[in-house]
Design an enzyme around this catalytic site. Structure first.
Site, PDB file in Angstrom:
ATOM      1  N   HIS A 254       0.838  -1.207   0.000  1.00  0.00           N
ATOM      2  CA  HIS A 254       0.000   0.000   0.000  1.00  0.00           C
ATOM      3  C   HIS A 254       0.878   1.264   0.000  1.00  0.00           C
ATOM      4  O   HIS A 254       0.698   2.158  -0.843  1.00  0.00           O
ATOM      5  CB  HIS A 254      -0.909  -0.021   1.239  1.00  0.00           C
ATOM      6  CG  HIS A 254      -1.833   1.149   1.334  1.00  0.00           C
ATOM      7  ND1 HIS A 254      -3.141   1.101   0.894  1.00  0.00           N
ATOM      8  CD2 HIS A 254      -1.655   2.403   1.802  1.00  0.00           C
ATOM      9  CE1 HIS A 254      -3.716   2.285   1.086  1.00  0.00           C
ATOM     10  NE2 HIS A 254      -2.836   3.093   1.647  1.00  0.00           N
ATOM     11  N   GLU A 255       1.820   1.322   0.920  1.00  0.00           N
ATOM     12  CA  GLU A 255       2.670   2.516   1.006  1.00  0.00           C
ATOM     13  C   GLU A 255       3.578   2.639  -0.214  1.00  0.00           C
ATOM     14  O   GLU A 255       3.909   3.748  -0.649  1.00  0.00           O
ATOM     15  CB  GLU A 255       3.486   2.513   2.303  1.00  0.00           C
ATOM     16  CG  GLU A 255       2.647   2.488   3.585  1.00  0.00           C
ATOM     17  CD  GLU A 255       1.531   3.530   3.631  1.00  0.00           C
ATOM     18  OE1 GLU A 255       1.683   4.595   2.993  1.00  0.00           O
ATOM     19  OE2 GLU A 255       0.502   3.280   4.279  1.00  0.00           O
ATOM     20  N   HIS A 258       1.724   4.595  -2.798  1.00  0.00           N
ATOM     21  CA  HIS A 258       1.840   6.044  -2.561  1.00  0.00           C
ATOM     22  C   HIS A 258       3.230   6.549  -2.954  1.00  0.00           C
ATOM     23  O   HIS A 258       3.377   7.575  -3.621  1.00  0.00           O
ATOM     24  CB  HIS A 258       1.612   6.353  -1.077  1.00  0.00           C
ATOM     25  CG  HIS A 258       0.173   6.296  -0.654  1.00  0.00           C
ATOM     26  ND1 HIS A 258      -0.789   7.101  -1.187  1.00  0.00           N
ATOM     27  CD2 HIS A 258      -0.452   5.538   0.282  1.00  0.00           C
ATOM     28  CE1 HIS A 258      -1.964   6.847  -0.606  1.00  0.00           C
ATOM     29  NE2 HIS A 258      -1.785   5.895   0.288  1.00  0.00           N
ATOM     30  N   GLU A 284      -4.567   7.743  -3.326  1.00  0.00           N
ATOM     31  CA  GLU A 284      -5.108   6.466  -2.853  1.00  0.00           C
ATOM     32  C   GLU A 284      -5.387   5.518  -4.020  1.00  0.00           C
ATOM     33  O   GLU A 284      -5.386   4.299  -3.857  1.00  0.00           O
ATOM     34  CB  GLU A 284      -6.377   6.734  -2.026  1.00  0.00           C
ATOM     35  CG  GLU A 284      -6.850   5.580  -1.179  1.00  0.00           C
ATOM     36  CD  GLU A 284      -6.007   5.340   0.082  1.00  0.00           C
ATOM     37  OE1 GLU A 284      -5.083   6.131   0.363  1.00  0.00           O
ATOM     38  OE2 GLU A 284      -6.266   4.324   0.766  1.00  0.00           O
TER      39      GLU A 284
END
Lengths: 489, 489
Positions: A254-255, A258, A284
């Site tokens: 997830h990170e 980003h 996102e």
């Protein structure tokens, strides 16, 4: 065009200072010695004072009046500087300072009250935060919708009306899919021992495979994983639970989503207003594309299953398919950040409706807990047992982040649009993912979206990448196909 | 006294920003991703721009004229602010900017040229640095001695004349002791394997025993060990050589001395002009007291010998006495930072004489290497074999740090004064050190010196702590006793 050049030279220093402030925040969450907190608060306030003075410097107004944009890049830079300048000038300095002071205080009180399950201890300061944010919204909205005004900080161009329409479209299909999943067969669970060092090593390898550039970033531990920084120094954090390796692995992916957005922006935009992600929703969209659409796909899970057995030995599930089902288990839990892809947006809808009512003055902070608990039981079929599982679970409201939550769902929606387009362009994507190689898709994302930074508005960014106006349909079709396959008759 | 209060409020923000800049420097040396360097250079320049504007803000002049000091603390704060303001106002902004630009460039060129042993590649930029520093010195000196003017940044109140007198007093006894040591029996050497993780664990334990507070700091690795920060966040770095454990252990103790000074300053002085060490010389008095006077004492070596055998097994020396001799081996080496206590000050004297001649215009940069090599052979009895072992070994001159070197020797001198006073007050000191416990001496140092920060001038700081005017005699007596015992007939 001397005015434009002067403006950009001034702005470049502001951008550089803003990166410094961001990294001080990273340091604080990731590696700062415990006892440094009081001094760090003063350091952050000093940086904020300098940044606020620069963002409201009257020369900006002069330059903005005189500067002309000869091309799309200059036009976008002026758009971003103007938005920031107008926004910061509308809010009286005393109110801005008071908001900074109270939200910094409130975060600590929230953490303490949450740990003690003491809602009453949190309500006074939350009331104060809501009162100040409503006051700020009134300054920003200038007669318009106050919630929309707050949203602009996170999703420029977004509106509560659009968000409500999005949720109205999503809700019936999510509710139906969720019911099907809860009525379906129970998902398998992993078992085994997952040593911290092995999890981190695997997370590093996966981060690199997803395109995270360790030459321009680093991976550390933090209580709540996050990504931080733009340009040449974009750092990510993760966490490790030795009983649950998905926590570390999927937080990392997830990170990485980003971070790859920030690392992927065209180097020519470094330290300029468009040299970073354009909005929280588009940000996102990257983290959710990486984490869910790719990371939780059946193809990638097939590869990950083998890799995890190599690293950890027996992990308690006997097939790729069972592993895929374990990764995508659907449960009606209390906590948003632990929610599956079906429940996640239901969590957001609840928060959106409540915070919108708070900002519009239609809901009192005193009634918030009851409203939350009633809505949660209606939506999730479970009664909230304690505040930390209910309205006090998220940090957002304590720090005044009202108008932020809907960008999470918008990100899921955008991710649906982007990955549908990527899959159309890349017929071999699943075959690659089955080999643990997301590089074709991440390369597509970099080329179509990431490298452009904030050159275009959020909606135009998605439209440019996909060739289509953003819509909820691709996300819903994706969820329908995935969860019908997993849980349908 | 509103002027004083306004001044201190303004200054507090400046101090906080200065801590931020210091920590960005720490980050850069200790943990920054490699590829972030170009962006970091802009971030540091942005911070420097903000800090320079604050340090020369005309309001400071008004406040300084109007403010009155009701007590010694306020008096010291005004003294420090006035010194900074006068200093920064004397230097034209264009010259300050040019110096920052050239020294930043020069550091990279020095590192490259040193690695290539290419003196000719370094000389043009070094000439430029010397030219700019001489120009700056002329502005600062206003007719006085230019070298003295530069020294004020590192040792307020110091003068080349005093330094020269100090060195004249030290030199004959150091030369005689050195000759005796070189003629004496050869010191034993450690052998064995010293794993990195074990060295770091031991270094952490020793750091804590010397009083370093890990709740307000952290220990990381860096190419060149340093200490960074003041107040509640004081970080240290060390390095590890698996063949030579003294490198890590004594670097750590050295940096702990610096860090304990900063951590030990009275909390009431936090983020004020006196909330940090008063000068480089006094700072070095702490690192040298910890590293040499305590850490290399026979008593402490006795304890460390046992501890190292516990951790590393056989280390190749057979007795506490042999270990003590190994720790204090005297060699006529090229490199200042690797020098023993006798050679160290001879290294500094050489640099002091040469840099003073450069700044006074009595030596051309073109003749520097020849002057260095001639002097080195005369003082050390060995011909310099390559620039990296000669005039290009230190970073200092490339970044314009002329006037800094003598503070290292001044620190040794101050350490001699301080530890003589501490030993007089603490008759049980050696018995404690023999148990690996330096806390009585570090407590004495905190109480007598560290907690006062920059309340008094450097010389007054030492006089307050020892009750005596600083002098070279205690250091020379200490060296005489120690090395006569180790190497004398």
């Amino acid at each position: 065009m001397p005015a434009y050049d002067d403006l950009m030279a001034f702005q470049r220093v502001t951008e550089a200072l803003s990166q410094v402030a961001g990294r001080a925040g990273w340091d604080q969450e990731a590696i700062m010695p415990r006892g440094a907190a009081p001094q760090r608060a003063e350091e952050m306030a000093a940086l904020e004072e300098v940044l606020h003075a620069r963002r409201t410097d009257p020369r900006l107004g002069d330059w903005l009046r005189e500067a002309h944009a000869p091309d799309a890049v200059a036009d976008a830079n002026l758009r971003e500087i103007r938005r920031s300048y107008d926004r910061n000038r509308k809010v009286p300095a005393a109110l801005a300072a008071e908001l900074a002071r109270v939200t910094s205080l409130a975060q600590g009180q929230w953490a303490e009250a949450r740990a003690a399950e003491d809602a009453a201890a949190f309500l006074p300061v939350l009331s104060e935060v809501v009162r100040l944010r409503r006051e700020e919204a009134a300054h920003l909205a200038e007669g318009g919708d106050p919630y929309d005004a707050l949203m602009q900080d996170y999703e420029p161009g977004g509106s509560a009306e659009d968000m409500a329409a999005m949720f109205d479209q999503m809700r019936p299909r999510l509710v139906a899919l969720r019911q099907m999943a809860l009525d379906g067969p129970e998902a398998p669970r992993l078992s085994g021992h997952f040593p911290k060092a092995d999890q981190l090593k695997l997370a590093e390898q996966i981060a690199a495979a997803f395109g995270y550039d360790f030459d321009h970033g680093r991976l550390d531990l933090a209580v709540h994983p996050f990504s931080s920084g733009s340009g040449l120094d974009v750092r990510i954090t993760t966490r490790v639970d030795e009983a649950d390796p998905f926590n570390c692995l999927y937080s990392t992916i997830h990170e990485v989503g980003h971070a790859c957005y920030e690392q992927g922006v065209d180097g020519a935009y470094l330290l300029t207003p468009i040299g970073n992600g354009v909005s929280m929703g588009v940000h996102e969209s990257q983290s959710r594309s990486y984490e869910n659409q790719m990371g939780r796909s059946e193809a990638y899970c097939g590869w990950l299953y083998g890799r995890m057995r190599d690293v950890f030995g027996d992990i308690g599930v006997g097939s790729e398919r069972d592993f895929y089902r374990a990764v995508n288990a659907v449960h009606s839990g209390y906590i948003r950040t632990e929610a599956d892809e079906l429940h996640y947006n239901l969590h957001v809808m609840l928060r959106f409706d409540l915070e919108r009512a708070l900002i519009r003055g239609e809901l009192d902070v005193a009634d918030l807990e009851a409203a939350w608990n009633e809505r949660f039981e209606a939506d999730f079929g479970v009664a909230v047992d304690k505040p930390s599982n209910g309205f006090m679970q998220d940090v957002h409201w304590s720090v005044g982040l009202m108008g932020y939550f809907p960008t999470y769902s918008l990100g899921n929606l955008f991710a649906g649009c982007l990955m549908a387009a990527a899959r159309a362009d890349l017929p071999g994507l699943d075959a690659d993912l089955a080999k643990g190689d997301p590089s074709a898709a991440t390369g597509w994302m970099r080329d179509k979206l990431q490298r452009h930074g904030a050159l275009r508005t959020p909606t135009e960014t998605i439209r440019h990448a996909t060739g289509q106006k953003p819509s909820a349909r691709p996300l819903l079709d994706y969820l329908d196909a995935k969860f019908s396959d997993l849980y349908g008759g």
